[in-house]
Design an enzyme around this catalytic site. Structure first.
Site, PDB file in Angstrom:
ATOM      1  CG  ASP A  41      -1.958   1.025   1.253  1.00  0.00           C
ATOM      2  OD1 ASP A  41      -2.767   1.047   0.312  1.00  0.00           O
ATOM      3  OD2 ASP A  41      -1.978   1.837   2.188  1.00  0.00           O
ATOM      4  CD  GLU A  85      -2.211   2.417  -3.482  1.00  0.00           C
ATOM      5  OE1 GLU A  85      -3.299   2.936  -3.694  1.00  0.00           O
ATOM      6  OE2 GLU A  85      -1.608   2.545  -2.406  1.00  0.00           O
ATOM      7  CG  ASP A 123      -8.808   2.984  -2.788  1.00  0.00           C
ATOM      8  OD1 ASP A 123      -9.443   3.087  -1.724  1.00  0.00           O
ATOM      9  OD2 ASP A 123      -7.600   2.668  -2.847  1.00  0.00           O
TER      10      ASP A 123
END
Lengths: 564, 564
Positions: free
Chosen positions: B330, B359, B426
């Site tokens: 992340d 990410e 998201d």
């Protein structure tokens, strides 16, 4: 505007952390195309919820130089939260374009930050940081077999009287550590603050690049106590010591390779090298990977855990035991990156400000990202200054284009520690390249000492020694003052004094080309700090020239480096 | 020819090792400018002593694609000694130029190899190598709180009946590991071979990105035995398991940060974070670095040895103890590169074929050099396909230009493992983005499944679930067949069958745009292997189209994916 010429990509010379707080952002555009460039930037998360748009600021970029095809633009930013998203506002007359990671726009697209280039976070550990002492160091390269014979009792068999004959690939003159120690004051007088020694470990040849034992000194140079005393004396005199690490390959006569030669596939060292089949043959082509095609230099398998451990131990040993200050890495580009990353961690753990210098002749950005080397040997600089000053094969326009291109190929903090050499044990000496034209050598030294980076003097050049490609360039150092060019020595000494006196002379000043003329090949450049600007007016023509400069300075002092 | 448009620089997407023997060399030139490009290359040390020149060979490069401004050229080379120096012969009509690291020449400058670009040595350890299984994996993203509630005894307090209301940032529906286990056959039927779980570690929120304890599972999902059974069952069914590593920041309620909140400067964890002054305040702006400006997510100091050790132990723990197959990192771009290098070494030591997915939303080349990640989440792909197929905000020309630009921004072996997502927890869901236009979603899936890279399905999209930006996109999975779009499910299932049946459908084929029409926005592309070529004829207009193709194939089979 010519969009095809625009170039930017983050995390290299175009976007990098200059220090723990500062980012440098650069852009390339077609030469003389854009009238101005502004950085449009903001914090990636600074979203204006009222207007539903990303908040941005603009800052004008400076044109820092040009080469044959391109202009280069720079801006310095200190983002409050160490994060940056950005694009570029390009202006040419009435034409304005916004350039982002996702292409070109007529209007700034602030509806989504994802359009923009990103420098996601300025993490301190990722900042390229060479040791601080390097920027102010003046190097002197010593080929130990040929600098000074200070202890005749350890001369190898067949040692010839000092300077009695021309150097050959195989003869010996007995240069040693004691000889260096005895002559350190000579280097201090010249102004040298660092010595780079070509290899000193046990090997058979006179150049010692065919290492037999990385943990032993070659007995012809002296024992470990003498070497320890050499390093200590250097440190007392303000001189750093850098050794040559030949980790790409060992010598044919290293015990590891000899074990493979003898035992073939049964050798426990068979995976230490890259051997294509057994038994080992050296002719017509070696059946193992070598440096170039030299059977004497089998390439080491630096991916092998045992080899890696052995060489990393070597890297640490000479720092821990002898307090050396730097490693120059031979054929550094052919060793894997992973090895160099581990090498950096290993040696910086022992001595955080140890200097790591790679021998790379070509574009070296992949090794200069902060995780591997502190610097590389700046051969593009070498080629350019020799071609312009010594050989006159390029004119001043081509010369300044090349310099500008090299400077803009790397981050500024990388340029400041580049190892700027004029020649070495692998090339003809500068006076020979300049066809014995001493004034050209003096210009070379002037330019080298006043450019960005750290200069290195090849032993003996400073007193006018000559020599063709090796072995010619590896002559015995001339110690007879009557045979030394003391005027040249004084010139170099004076330049180094100026470099010490005025920070702008060296890395304390920003380099900028002010004026050139390809007809007469004169060159005016400036080195500028907040304190002062030094202009260098250089005549590279073999006759006197009148040059008009329009400088409006509050205080001006003129020095003729040739007469004063 | 337009020299300003020519670009090449080694050791990134322009020159890289495709495998242990093969180099790929690419060149950029102005669109439709050059007629041909040849690589001129040789071994760096292959010097012809007779003619006193460097020995070179030439090989024609292939134009692999174009974008708005540029053409891209590629050639594959297997250098005998794993070393390469090279330049480019550029041809436009009668005009020929040789492009080297030192600029342009009318004649090939073979008097010195130093002119040329260099790939000094193909060291195996530096080759970018993602795990081999990744190329053939089809991912399915599960937001664990919302996939299935299989064990009501561990529901957190206040858990709502499954799907009884819209998701909010704070409500809970009790999704858990048992629910996933019970529904694995559903995923097998669809054709999924990997699950990516958003965070499952102890945290307070329903999304669990505010980690309290990285070594404990959140009890609402189940205990470690259940998770172990989940991984084991997945493996039995041919499904890999990837977890979400939130290492950029911890949660505000992590014991480490709470210690700092309580004890201030006296806390032994004060250096675990980036705290600007004490005591900790969260308003109006946190006085410590956070993810975005979220006080709940204090940024971890990943340069600190204790933090590093703790997180690397976490990275290893879930592999060693539970045999997971991948880590999705992340906010990976804001963590230091050095940490990720050590992370790679740490987790690959435990399980060499573990997958590391970062990410990163922007250009990711600096993380994809072989030393850090195996892949990044391919958001540029996401944006392009949504804009073309779902939103119709770009035409087919712009669409193919973007795809070509993205593909040429990375090495081919990087592209083959890119994580191609259409949406996620998201973003809004694809059917919602497509304004409930199911045919567009079917086109999106067709393109995603037949493009280079590894596709990921966001849970529920395959049965037509809708939802706006989070929390809307985090609805409970619809398990009532009457409410599922089974026709859409069959479409995705069919595509995955084709991907399994024909290697060319997935990463076994080279992607090439064959024909496009910006008026009607149809698109024809091909996936080609040595065995066969599959042509994809895609109509992105809302009415029937007649398209003529001149294909001369020895055998042709036509499939209408909408009717067959």
């Amino acid at each position: 505007m010519l969009k095809e010429a625009i170039y930017h990509r983050p995390k290299n010379n175009f976007a990098y952390a200059y220090d723990e707080k500062t980012l440098h952002i650069r852009l390339q555009s077609k030469k003389d195309d854009l009238h101005s460039v502004d950085l449009v930037f903001g914090d990636p998360y600074d979203w204006d919820t009222h207007y539903n748009r990303w908040n941005t600021t603009q800052k004008e970029m400076t044109k820092t130089g040009s080469d044959e095809l391109f202009d280069y633009w720079l801006v310095e930013i200190q983002p409050e939260f160490r994060r940056l998203r950005y694009g570029f506002k390009l202006t040419k007359g009435n034409e304005v374009q916004y350039y982002t990671e996702k292409g070109y726009f007529d209007e700034l697209p602030t509806d989504d930050v994802a359009y923009f280039f990103c420098f996601p976070f300025l993490n301190k550990i990722d900042v390229f940081q060479a040791p601080t002492w390097v920027k102010d160091t003046v190097w002197y390269q010593i080929f130990p077999e040929r600098f000074a014979n200070g202890d005749k009792t350890i001369d190898p068999p067949g040692t010839l009287p000092w300077g009695s004959t021309e150097p050959t690939p195989t003869n010996f003159f007995g240069g040693d550590f004691e000889g260096v120690i005895q002559n350190l004051d000579y280097l201090v007088e010249l102004g040298v603050t660092g010595i780079y020694f070509t290899p000193i470990f046990k090997a058979t040849s006179n150049h010692k690049y065919d290492t037999i034992d990385y943990l032993e000194l070659d007995p012809q140079f002296g024992d470990k106590e003498t070497f320890r005393r050499l390093v200590k004396t250097c440190h007392q005199k303000g001189i750093k010591v850098m050794l040559d690490a030949v980790f790409n390959h060992s010598g044919y006569y290293s015990p590891f390779f000899q074990d493979v030669v003898e035992k073939g596939e049964a050798s426990k060292y068979k995976d230490w090298f890259h051997i294509r089949n057994f038994p080992i043959v050296t002719e017509p082509t070696p059946n193992y990977d070598t440096f170039a095609f030299t059977y004497m230099m089998p390439k080491l398998n630096t991916e092998h855990p045992e080899v890696k451990k052995y060489l990393l131990d070597v890297g640490r040993y000479w720092i821990e035991e002898f307090d050396i200050d730097g490693w120059r890495l031979d054929v550094a580009n052919e060793v894997d990156h992973q090895f160099w990353r581990e090498f950096r961690t290993a040696v910086k753990d022992v001595k955080p400000d140890v200097y790591i210098l790679g021998e790379i002749w070509h574009d070296s950005m992949p090794w200069l990202q902060g995780d591997q080397f502190d610097a590389v040997m700046n051969y593009p600089f070498t080629t350019a200054v020799l071609n312009f000053f010594a050989k006159n094969t390029i004119d001043v326009t081509e010369f300044t284009n090349i310099l500008s291109n090299v400077l803009h190929s790397y981050p500024n903090n990388v340029n400041e520690v580049a190892f700027n050499l004029l020649d070495s044990h692998d090339t003809p000496r500068i006076l020979t390249i300049a066809k014995n034209h001493k004034e050209k050598v003096k210009l070379l030294y002037l330019f080298q000492m006043s450019f960005i980076g750290t200069p290195c003097i090849y032993y003996g050049d400073e007193i006018g020694m000559t020599g063709e490609m090796d072995p010619g360039c590896r002559k015995c150092m001339e110690w007879n003052p009557a045979e030394q060019d003391l005027e040249l020595f004084s010139h170099v000494k004076k330049l180094l004094e100026l470099r010490r006196t005025f920070p702008e002379f060296g890395n304390g000043g920003e380099f900028k080309i002010i004026d050139t003329n390809p007809e007469t090949n004169y060159l005016v450049y400036a080195k500028t700090s907040n304190e002062r600007t030094i202009y260098f007016v250089v005549n590279n023509l073999e006759q006197q020239l009148d040059v008009s400069l329009s400088l409006s300075q509050s205080y001006q002092q003129l020095i003729n480096l040739w007469t004063e």
